[in-house]
Design a protein around this motif. Structure first.
Motif, PDB file in Angstrom:
ATOM      1  N   ARG A   1       0.849  -1.208   0.000  1.00 15.82           N
ATOM      2  CA  ARG A   1       0.000   0.000   0.000  1.00 15.82           C
ATOM      3  C   ARG A   1       0.880   1.251   0.000  1.00 15.82           C
ATOM      4  N   ASN A   2       2.172   1.069   0.223  1.00 13.58           N
ATOM      5  CA  ASN A   2       3.055   2.224   0.403  1.00 13.58           C
ATOM      6  C   ASN A   2       3.618   2.709  -0.929  1.00 13.58           C
ATOM      7  N   VAL A   3       2.717   3.149  -1.784  1.00 14.68           N
ATOM      8  CA  VAL A   3       3.087   3.606  -3.125  1.00 14.68           C
ATOM      9  C   VAL A   3       2.209   4.793  -3.506  1.00 14.68           C
ATOM     10  N   ARG A   4       2.803   5.754  -4.203  1.00 11.95           N
ATOM     11  CA  ARG A   4       2.055   6.927  -4.680  1.00 11.95           C
ATOM     12  C   ARG A   4       2.259   7.064  -6.190  1.00 11.95           C
ATOM     13  N   GLY A   5       1.367   7.867  -6.799  1.00 15.06           N
ATOM     14  CA  GLY A   5       1.505   8.110  -8.229  1.00 15.06           C
ATOM     15  C   GLY A   5       1.102   6.904  -9.069  1.00 15.06           C
TER      16      GLY A   5
ATOM     17  N   PHE B   1      -3.888  11.140 -11.744  1.00 15.31           N
ATOM     18  CA  PHE B   1      -3.460  12.526 -11.594  1.00 15.31           C
ATOM     19  C   PHE B   1      -2.191  12.774 -12.373  1.00 15.31           C
ATOM     20  N   ASP B   2      -2.080  13.983 -12.918  1.00 19.81           N
ATOM     21  CA  ASP B   2      -0.833  14.390 -13.559  1.00 19.81           C
ATOM     22  C   ASP B   2      -0.253  15.517 -12.705  1.00 19.81           C
ATOM     23  N   PRO B   3       0.899  15.283 -12.080  1.00 21.81           N
ATOM     24  CA  PRO B   3       1.453  16.327 -11.203  1.00 21.81           C
ATOM     25  C   PRO B   3       2.055  17.513 -11.954  1.00 21.81           C
ATOM     26  N   SER B   4       2.196  17.406 -13.287  1.00 23.12           N
ATOM     27  CA  SER B   4       2.933  18.447 -14.031  1.00 23.12           C
ATOM     28  C   SER B   4       2.348  19.861 -13.893  1.00 23.12           C
ATOM     29  N   PRO B   5       1.006  20.042 -13.957  1.00 19.16           N
ATOM     30  CA  PRO B   5       0.496  21.414 -13.778  1.00 19.16           C
ATOM     31  C   PRO B   5       0.850  21.978 -12.400  1.00 19.16           C
ATOM     32  N   GLY B   6       0.873  21.110 -11.390  1.00 22.50           N
ATOM     33  CA  GLY B   6       1.283  21.548 -10.047  1.00 22.50           C
ATOM     34  C   GLY B   6       2.744  21.951 -10.043  1.00 22.50           C
ATOM     35  N   THR B   7       3.570  21.167 -10.723  1.00 25.90           N
ATOM     36  CA  THR B   7       4.990  21.504 -10.807  1.00 25.90           C
ATOM     37  C   THR B   7       5.161  22.863 -11.490  1.00 25.90           C
ATOM     38  N   ALA B   8       4.450  23.049 -12.596  1.00 31.04           N
ATOM     39  CA  ALA B   8       4.557  24.313 -13.349  1.00 31.04           C
ATOM     40  C   ALA B   8       4.127  25.499 -12.486  1.00 31.04           C
ATOM     41  N   TYR B   9       3.081  25.311 -11.692  1.00 25.03           N
ATOM     42  CA  TYR B   9       2.603  26.406 -10.836  1.00 25.03           C
ATOM     43  C   TYR B   9       3.661  26.775  -9.790  1.00 25.03           C
ATOM     44  N   GLY B  10       4.287  25.755  -9.208  1.00 23.36           N
ATOM     45  CA  GLY B  10       5.341  26.007  -8.216  1.00 23.36           C
ATOM     46  C   GLY B  10       6.521  26.738  -8.836  1.00 23.36           C
TER      47      GLY B  10
ATOM     48  N   ASN C   1      10.862  22.937  -8.081  1.00 23.16           N
ATOM     49  CA  ASN C   1      10.039  21.932  -8.775  1.00 23.16           C
ATOM     50  C   ASN C   1       9.320  20.978  -7.822  1.00 23.16           C
ATOM     51  N   ALA C   2       9.164  21.405  -6.545  1.00 25.13           N
ATOM     52  CA  ALA C   2       8.521  20.521  -5.550  1.00 25.13           C
ATOM     53  C   ALA C   2       7.006  20.454  -5.709  1.00 25.13           C
ATOM     54  N   GLY C   3       6.436  21.246  -6.624  1.00 24.83           N
ATOM     55  CA  GLY C   3       4.981  21.192  -6.828  1.00 24.83           C
ATOM     56  C   GLY C   3       4.509  19.787  -7.175  1.00 24.83           C
ATOM     57  N   GLY C   4       5.343  19.040  -7.883  1.00 29.82           N
ATOM     58  CA  GLY C   4       4.969  17.671  -8.272  1.00 29.82           C
ATOM     59  C   GLY C   4       4.814  16.775  -7.061  1.00 29.82           C
TER      60      GLY C   4
ATOM     61  N   GLU D   1      -2.791  13.709  -3.461  1.00 29.91           N
ATOM     62  CA  GLU D   1      -3.631  12.879  -4.319  1.00 29.91           C
ATOM     63  C   GLU D   1      -4.409  11.857  -3.489  1.00 29.91           C
ATOM     64  N   GLY D   2      -5.551  11.438  -4.029  1.00 25.92           N
ATOM     65  CA  GLY D   2      -6.387  10.470  -3.318  1.00 25.92           C
ATOM     66  C   GLY D   2      -7.843  10.778  -3.569  1.00 25.92           C
ATOM     67  N   PRO D   3      -8.725   9.982  -2.993  1.00 27.71           N
ATOM     68  CA  PRO D   3     -10.153  10.169  -3.271  1.00 27.71           C
ATOM     69  C   PRO D   3     -10.685  11.527  -2.822  1.00 27.71           C
ATOM     70  N   ASP D   4     -10.056  12.141  -1.786  1.00 28.78           N
ATOM     71  CA  ASP D   4     -10.547  13.440  -1.291  1.00 28.78           C
ATOM     72  C   ASP D   4      -9.752  14.604  -1.870  1.00 28.78           C
ATOM     73  N   PHE D   5      -9.125  14.396  -3.037  1.00 25.82           N
ATOM     74  CA  PHE D   5      -8.261  15.432  -3.623  1.00 25.82           C
ATOM     75  C   PHE D   5      -8.962  16.787  -3.673  1.00 25.82           C
ATOM     76  N   ASP D   6      -8.289  17.798  -3.116  1.00 27.21           N
ATOM     77  CA  ASP D   6      -8.830  19.158  -3.091  1.00 27.21           C
ATOM     78  C   ASP D   6      -7.849  20.039  -3.871  1.00 27.21           C
ATOM     79  N   ARG D   7      -8.236  20.414  -5.088  1.00 30.69           N
ATOM     80  CA  ARG D   7      -7.319  21.122  -5.969  1.00 30.69           C
ATOM     81  C   ARG D   7      -6.894  22.474  -5.389  1.00 30.69           C
ATOM     82  N   ASP D   8      -7.857  23.193  -4.800  1.00 30.78           N
ATOM     83  CA  ASP D   8      -7.531  24.525  -4.269  1.00 30.78           C
ATOM     84  C   ASP D   8      -6.523  24.427  -3.128  1.00 30.78           C
TER      85      ASP D   8
END
Ligand code: NAD
Length: 350
Positions: free
Chosen positions: A131-135, A141-150, A284-287, A294-301
């Protein structure tokens, strides 16, 4: 080969080796620090020249993750894993599931994610045995827009610091690489009034940037000579080196690419030339922040608000650099070490 006398060994908490004859898995997991929480870091699959090279890489990368996660305000420590082998020819689903068992043997102290040579599909395979895995692919989810924002927020902070500008209107930025992160960054910069010079090996991406963002296209090598305020590397690592640094006209380097400094000393060379460097692992830590949320309760804001704090962290780094009379890449490491020491002291008291 010795772990403890390796020049890259730096009080890493745990380093474990695993071999599985059935699947051919040869892997190392390195937990540099769990002071801030479980150690999160990607799994790299690479055809290393020898085992010592794999060990050096995993020790170095896991240490980097401790600093990155600490400065990203994540309740995660730093870890990393490597699989020794050719990702194109040696990898099998069974090998990935065995890797999952290896990850699982840490009982949650190590959390794995994708890296060079592994994919979200591989993480889905690993998720069958731990269970200890992300992404994971199915999470979608694509983390790239988050990375770009950071990167955008950190670049804004750097422009404020070096040029005294409160916004990006008219600021000239050279974006190297218009991929997942680079194009999104370019789009944000354009919307903020920046003037773009771009390069890529992908002609379609260049045509789109010309059309949609009014960007000026230059050749792959000409990007280093561009008459701009900011150089934003968003393609390859090690682009800040003995050849390129003397050519830069930019007064700021701020981009998404990992490991931009060919060697640590190149951070000093940038400072010698009066070029402000926004350390890549902070910018580049936004990713990784995105992956945390990430997860079922993902809150974009909430996620983007967290990523936006990269701007403030970058300002703290520039202040520390000034106060201590050191370049920003050293100041970033010092800030991270201070955070870890404070957390350790707090744990001792508790
Ligand atoms: P990507 O593969 O989507 O984009 C890279 C782009 O660079 C592509 O458009 C490619 O054509 C271009 N390119 C390749 N060689 C080039 C060259 N010689 N000159 C100019 N352009 C060239 O990758 P990405 O996800 O956008 O990541 C970009 C960088 O940011 C990488 O270094 C990556 O490690 C780093 N990064 C990405 C993330 C993320 O969330 N995607 C997070 C942290 C760090």
């Amino acid at each position: 080969m010795s772990v403890f006398s390796s020049p890259s060994f730096d009080e890493h908490e745990d380093v474990a080796f695993h071999y599985d004859g059935e699947t051919g898995l040869k892997a190392i997991i390195s937990l540099h620090s769990t002071v801030m929480g479980p150690a999160l870091g990607g799994c790299r699959m690479w055809a290393y020249d020898d085992d010592a090279a794999a060990l050096t890489d995993v020790l170095r990368l896991s240490r980097g993750m401790t600093f990155k996660n600490a400065l990203a305000d994540l309740p995660w420590g730093g870890g990393k894993s490597v699989i020794i082998g050719n990702a194109k020819t040696d990898k099998t689903p069974a090998m990935m599931r065995e890797m999952g068992r290896f990850v699982d043997s840490f009982g949650g102290r190590y959390i794995v994610a994708e890296d060079v040579g592994t994919t979200p599909e591989d993480m889905a395979e690993i998720a069958k045995t731990t269970r200890n895995v992300r992404g994971v692919k199915s999470v979608g989810f694509d983390p790239s827009p988050g990375t770009a924002y950071g990167v955008f927020k950190g670049l804004e902070a750097a422009v404020g610091e070096a040029l005294g500008a409160s916004d990006l209107k008219g600021v000239r930025v050279a974006v190297q690489g218009l991929g997942h992160v680079g194009y999104d960054l370019a789009r944000r910069l354009h919307a903020a009034g920046a003037v773009l010079t771009v390069t890529d090996i992908d002609a379609a991406a260049l045509a789109r940037a010309e059309r949609e963002l009014g960007a000026t296209v230059v050749g792959l090598d000409a990007i280093y000579d561009a008459d701009v305020d900011v150089y934003a590397p968003c393609a390859l690592g090690a682009t800040l080196n003995d050849d390129t640094i003397p050519r830069l006209k930019a007064s700021i380097v701020a981009g998404a690419a990992n490991n931009q400094l060919a060697e640590t000393r190149h951070g000093d060379r940038l400072a010698d030339r009066g070029i402000l460097y926004a350390p890549d692992y902070v910018l580049n830590a936004g990713g990784v922040i995105h992956i945390y949320h990430e997860g079922p309760d993902f809150d974009r804001d909430a996620t983007f608000a967290h990523i936006g704090r990269i701007g403030g962290t970058m300002r703290d780094i520039f202040r520390r650099a000034k106060d201590d009379g050191i370049p920003p890449h050293i100041a970033a490491d010092r800030l991270a070490k201070d955070k870890l020491a404070a957390a350790k002291a707090g744990q001792r008291k508790a």
